[in-house]
Enzyme design. Structure first.
Site, mmCIF file in Angstrom:
data_model
loop_
_atom_site.group_PDB
_atom_site.id
_atom_site.type_symbol
_atom_site.label_atom_id
_atom_site.label_comp_id
_atom_site.label_asym_id
_atom_site.label_seq_id
_atom_site.Cartn_x
_atom_site.Cartn_y
_atom_site.Cartn_z
ATOM 1 N N ASP A 170 0.873 -1.164 0.000
ATOM 2 C CA ASP A 170 0.000 0.000 0.000
ATOM 3 C C ASP A 170 0.919 1.226 0.000
ATOM 4 O O ASP A 170 2.124 1.124 0.240
ATOM 5 C CB ASP A 170 -0.954 -0.006 1.200
ATOM 6 C CG ASP A 170 -2.165 0.891 0.936
ATOM 7 O OD1 ASP A 170 -2.071 1.783 0.061
ATOM 8 O OD2 ASP A 170 -3.208 0.721 1.593
HETATM 9 C C1 BGC Z 1 -4.963 3.224 -0.049
HETATM 10 C C2 BGC Z 1 -5.006 2.240 -1.170
HETATM 11 C C3 BGC Z 1 -4.825 2.961 -2.466
HETATM 12 C C4 BGC Z 1 -3.496 3.701 -2.435
HETATM 13 C C5 BGC Z 1 -3.171 4.456 -3.694
HETATM 14 C C6 BGC Z 1 -3.759 4.132 -0.100
HETATM 15 O O1 BGC Z 1 -3.931 5.197 0.752
HETATM 16 O O2 BGC Z 1 -5.000 2.550 1.186
HETATM 17 O O3 BGC Z 1 -6.219 1.550 -1.156
HETATM 18 O O4 BGC Z 1 -4.892 2.075 -3.528
HETATM 19 O O5 BGC Z 1 -3.530 4.637 -1.380
HETATM 20 O O6 BGC Z 1 -3.952 5.577 -3.826
#
Ligand code: BGC
Length: 763
Positions: free
Chosen positions: A295
C-alpha cells in the site's frame, strides 16, 4: 557470365549441378531474372532465420510465460532488477527501457478509474479527458448478491482502466466488515467471507480479461482506519482463516488475481506488507505467482521487504493520500538500500530474482500481451452497467402501508429533504474518490421521474466539503435548516428524507473511523422532527455502514442505499417509483446499538485497540454469527431486504441424507412469486454443525442464488454445497477439518428468516 555464379554457396552440390545445367540452357536474360529471384528468396529465408535467432525468447509470445520470464531476467542488470521493484512516480514503476519492457501504470480503484495525479505529488493533473464512469461502491455490489453483475462490473471497469492505459487497477477490496465504525467499509464487500468470496472472483476475472491486473486489497486484516499505519492485530488462527482470509484465497485461487496489495497495519508484530506469516500463506499455501504491491507508504524495512515477499514498493514516505516527501524514489526501502545490501552480500540475490520474476509476469500478462483489447471509456454501456448494479443493490428495509413505491402522478407536492439528495458522493472518501463524467443526483432523478414542478427540495442539514484528514464544517446554521425543513414538511403531501453518511473525514472515508454510530449533523433529530410534521415520511439512507436508528419506529419506510456512482439518481428514482422492484439484501448486519456488535462488545481493547494493539476478541463470531451466538437481535439482519412483491418458499430438500467428505450436497427449493409484480429474490442457505468439538457459529452462509420470477411464477431453485465447505479451521493441526456429524441446512430469505430446515449426515 556463368549462370551458376548466382547460386548461393550453401546450396547442396546436387542441386547446384541440376540448376546449373538447366540454367545453362536458358537465354542469359532469363538466367539473370531467375538468379535475382533466387538470390532474393534465399536472402529472405536467411533473414527470417537470423531474425528468429535474434528475437529474444522473452519477446516471443508463442513461448510459455515462464520461459519468457527466465529469459528476460537473465538479461537484466542488478540495477535494472532493483528499478522494477519500486515506484518511479506516484503510480508507476519504470520497466526496463533497454529491453523494451514497459512501465507498469496503476490507478485506484475500486469503483472507477481515478483522475490522473501529478508525477510526484497528490495534486490532480488537470486533464480534461479523465472523467470516468463511477460504478457503485462495492457494498452495493455485494448487496446485489449477484455474481453475474460482479463480472460485468469487473469487465466494464477493466475496459475503462485499459482505455486509460492502466496496467493495474487497485481493487477490489475484500476486508471484512467487522465494526460499523470502519471508515472504509464502503469499499468492501460486507461481513460474510462466503459472500465476499463469491462476489470477488467474477470481478477479478472481468477486469483481467482486458489485460489489466486487478489488485486485491488490503492484505490483510486492515479492518479499521484508526491507527491503520501501525495497529498490531492479534487474533486466532481460526478467525484469520475462517473469516478474514477466505475472500483473498478465493481471489487468488479461483479468480487468478495477478496482483495483491499488502496493507498498512501490523499482524503479530510485523507490518502486513512484509509479514512472514501472511507471505507464507499467500505464496506457499495458496501458490500465488503474481506480485505483492505495497500500500502507499506501508513499507517499513528493507530486510523484511526483501525477505517476506514484498514485490513492488509504492508510495513510501507518503500517507497514501495527501502528504509526502518529494522524489524519494531512490531512497525507497527496495531501492538503493536494497541494492547496497545485495552488493555487500547481506541480502540474497535469490529473493530479488523472485520479485523480478513476479513483476515480469505482470508485464507479460498485461502490457506485453499483444492481444489485449483496447478498452473503452464512458460509454453508454458502462453507464447502463453502473445503473443496473445500483438498481439491483438498493435494499428496502421497511415498508409499512406500502409507502414505496410512490406511483408517478399520485402526488403533486413531494418534498425532498437532505443533503445526500444533491451532494456528489463520488467526491471525497480518500483514494477511491472519482472525477466523474456524469453523476445523476437523487433529486435530479426524482425530478425527471415525477416532473420538476411536483418536487421541491430543502437541505435540512448540512456538512462541510470533503477534506482528507480534517473536518470542514458547514457554513450553515443547523437550526434554521431544520426549522425550514419541518415547516415545508407540514405543507407537503409526502416527504422523502435523503441522509446517511458522506465521504467526509470521519464518515465513510479513508484514513479515520467514524466517531459515533449515530447519524452525524443532527440527522437523528431532524428525522424525528420531520416525522412529527408529516407522518407520510420515507427515509433513504446512503452510506457504506450501518447506523443507529433511534427514529425507526416513527417512520413508515426505510431504504438502505449506497454510494451508487454515475447513475445514482436514475436508479434511486426508478426504485422509488416502482419501475424497478428492489432486490438488494444487506451484506452486513445492522445492530440496534453499537455494543450489540461483536467487535464493539468487548470495549476498546477489541476495537479500536490501545493505539498499539487490537485484539479481535469476538474471534470467529463476526456479524450475524455474533448475533446468533449471543441471541442479540439485530435491527436488520444480514441478508435482509424487502420487495414490492411477495415470495413463498417451498420445502428445502437435499438429494441424499448421507454424504461422504468429497461429496456435493445438491439442494433444491421451490420459490413462488405470490405477489402481483415481477421481482427477484435471493434465496440463502446457511449450514450449522450439530455437535462440533470446537465452538462453531450456529449457522454460516454456504450457498445463495438470486432468482428472478414473474408475478405468479414458480421455480425450483437448485444450489450445491461441497461437503468440504462445511469444514472449520483447526488451528492446532493447521488444517481444515470436516467432522462426521449431523449438519443442519437452513434455507430462507435472510440470516433470520429461515423458511425451511433439513438435516444431513456427514460420514
Ligand atoms: C490506499 C489504497 C490505495 C493507495 C493508492 C492508499 O492510501 O490505502 O487503497 O490504492 O492509497 O492511492
Amino acid at each position: 557470365m556463368g549462370g551458376n555464379e548466382y547460386l548461393c554457396e550453401d546450396t547442396t552440390s546436387d542441386l547446384k549441378i541440376v540448376w546449373a545445367s538447366n540454367l545453362a540452357k536458358l537465354k542469359p536474360i532469363h538466367t539473370m531474372k531467375i538468379s535475382v529471384l533466387l538470390l532474393s528468396a534465399t536472402c529472405w529465408l536467411l533473414g527470417i532465420q537470423m531474425q528468429a535467432q535474434l528475437k529474444p525468447a522473452y519477446l516471443d509470445d508463442s513461448k510459455p510465460i515462464e520461459q519468457r520470464v527466465e529469459d528476460a531476467l537473465s538479461r537484466m542488470t542488478l540495477e535494472e532488477k532493483i528499478a522494477v521493484i519500486h515506484a518511479q512516480s506516484k503510480f508507476s514503476t519504470p520497466g526496463v527501457p533497454r529491453l523494451g519492457i514497459p512501465e507498469l501504470w496503476m490507478s485506484d480503484g475500486p469503483h472507477g478509474v481515478r483522475a490522473e495525479v501529478q508525477w510526484d505529488n497528490w495534486g490532480y493533473a488537470g486533464w480534461t479527458n479523465d472523467s470516468c464512469t463511477a460504478f457503485p461502491a462495492l457494498t452495493c455490489l455485494a448487496a446485489t448478491f449477484d455474481p453475474e453483475l460482479s463480472y460485468i462490473y469487473g469487465k466494464a471497469l477493466g475496459e475503462e482502466a485499459r482505455y486509460r492505459k492502466k496496467d493495474i487497477i487497485l481493487g477490489p477490496g475484500v476486508n471484512i466488515y467487522r465494526t460499523p465504525l470502519n471508515g472504509r467499509n464502503f469499499e468492501y464487500m460486507g461481513e460474510d467471507p462466503f459472500l465476499a468470496s463469491k462476489m470477488v472472483v467474477p470481478y477479478i476475472k472481468g477486469v483481467q480479461e482486458n489485460g489489466v491486473a486487478a489488485c486485491l486489497k488490503h492484505y490483510a486484516l486492515n479492518n479499521q482506519e484508526q491507527w491503520r499505519g501501525h495497529i498490531d492485530v492479534e487474533l486466532s488462527d481460526r478467525a484469520l482463516y475462517e473469516i478474514y482470509l477466505p475472500a483473498f484465497k478465493a481471489g487468488v485461487l479461483e479468480g487468478g488475481v495477478w496482483t495483491v496489495m499488502g496493507s498498512y497495519n501490523k499482524f503479530r508484530g510485523q507490518h502486513a506488507t512484509h509479514n512472514e506469516v501472511l507471505n507464507k500463506i499467500l505464496k506457499t499455501e495458496w501458490g500465488f505467482d503474481g506480485a505483492l504491491v505495497s500500500d502507499w507508504g506501508s513499507t517499513h524495512s528493507t530486510r523484511e521487504a526483501a525477505l517476506y515477499g514484498l514485490d513492488i514498493e509504492m508510495g513510501s514516505w507518503t500517507n497514501g493520500l495527501t502528504a509526502g516527501k518529494s522524489f524519494a524514489y531512490d531512497d525507497y526501502f527496495l531501492a538503493r538500500p536494497y541494492l547496497e545490501a545485495i552488493k555487500k552480500g547481506e541480502l540474497p540475490l535469490s529473493s530479488l530474482d523472485d520479485k523480478v520474476r513476479r513483476v515480469l509476469r505482470v508485464n507479460f500478462r498485461t502490457n506485453m500481451d499483444r492481444n489485449r483489447p483496447y478498452g473503452s471509456f464512458n460509454t453508454n454501456e458502462h453507464l447502463q452497467v453502473a445503473e443496473r448494479i445500483a438498481e439491483s443493490g438498493i435494499v428496502l428495509l421497511k415498508n409499512e402501508k406500502n409507502f414505496f413505491p410512490i406511483p408517478v402522478g399520485k402526488y403533486r407536492k413531494i418534498l425532498i429533504v437532505g443533503e445526500n439528495a444533491t451532494r456528489s458522493l463520488t467526491e471525497g472518501g480518500g483514494s477511491s474518490e472519482l472525477k466523474v463524467k456524469n453523476e445523476v443526483s437523487p433529486l435530479e432523478g426524482l425530478k425527471a421521474t415525477y416532473g420538476a414542478e411536483n418536487v421541491s427540495y430543502t437541505l435540512g442539514y448540512a456538512s462541510g466539503r470533503p477534506a482528507y484528514g480534517r473536518e470542514n464544517p458547514s457554513p450553515y446554521n443547523a437550526d434554521s435548516l431544520r426549522d425550514k425543513a419541518v415547516r415545508l414538511a407540514k405543507e407537503a403531501e409526502v416527504v422523502i428524507f435523503f441522509g446517511g453518511l458522506n465521504k467526509n473525514n470521519r464518515q465513510d472515508c479513508e484514513g479515520d473511523d467514524r466517531l459515533t454510530y449515530n447519524l452525524p449533523f443532527g440527522q437523528d433529530e431532524l428525522i424525528a422532527a420531520l416525522s412529527k410534521a408529516n407522518e407520510n415520511l420515507g427515509v433513504v439512507l446512503i452510506s457504506g455502514n450501518g447506523v443507529a436508528m433511534p427514529w425507526i419506529s416513527q417512520v413508515p419506510a426505510l431504504v438502505q442505499s449506497w454510494y451508487l456512482g454515475s447513475e445514482a439518481g436514475t436508479a434511486t428514482a426508478r426504485v422509488i417509483a416502482g419501475q424497478v422492484n428492489p432486490s438488494g439484501k444487506l451484506p452486513f448486519s445492522i445492530s440496534v446499538n453499537l455494543k450489540d456488535n461483536g467487535a464493539n462488545y468487548y470495549g476498546e481493547s477489541s476495537y479500536p485497540g490501545d493505539s498499539i494493539q487490537v485484539e479481535y476478541k469476538e474471534d470467529i463470531l463476526v456479524g450475524y454469527r455474533w448475533h446468533d451466538a449471543k441471541r442479540i437481535p439485530s435491527r436488520f439482519p444480514f441478508g435482509y431486504g424487502l420487495s414490492y412483491t411477495s415470495f413463498q418458499y417451498g420445502r428445502l430438500t437435499t438429494d441424499k441424507e448421507q454424504y461422504a467428505k468429497n461429496d456435493i450436497i445438491r439442494t433444491s427449493f421451490t420459490l413462488k412469486n405470490t405477489g402481483t409484480k415481477d421481482g427477484a429474490e435471493v434465496i440463502q442457505i446457511y449450514v450449522g454443525q450439530k455437535n462440533p468439538s470446537f465452538i462453531r457459529p450456529l449457522k454460516e452462509l454456504k450457498a445463495f442464488k438470486k432468482v428472478f420470477l414473474k408475478a405468479g411464477e414458480t421455480q425450483t431453485v437448485e444450489c450445491t454445497i461441497p461437503v468440504k465447505d462445511l469444514a472449520f479451521f483447526n488451528g492446532k493441526l493447521h488444517e481444515w477439518v470436516v467432522e462426521p456429524d449431523t449438519f443442519t441446512l437452513y434455507g430462507g430469505a435472510s440470516s433470520t428468516e429461515i423458511k425451511s430446515v433439513v438435516s444431513v449426515q456427514v460420514k
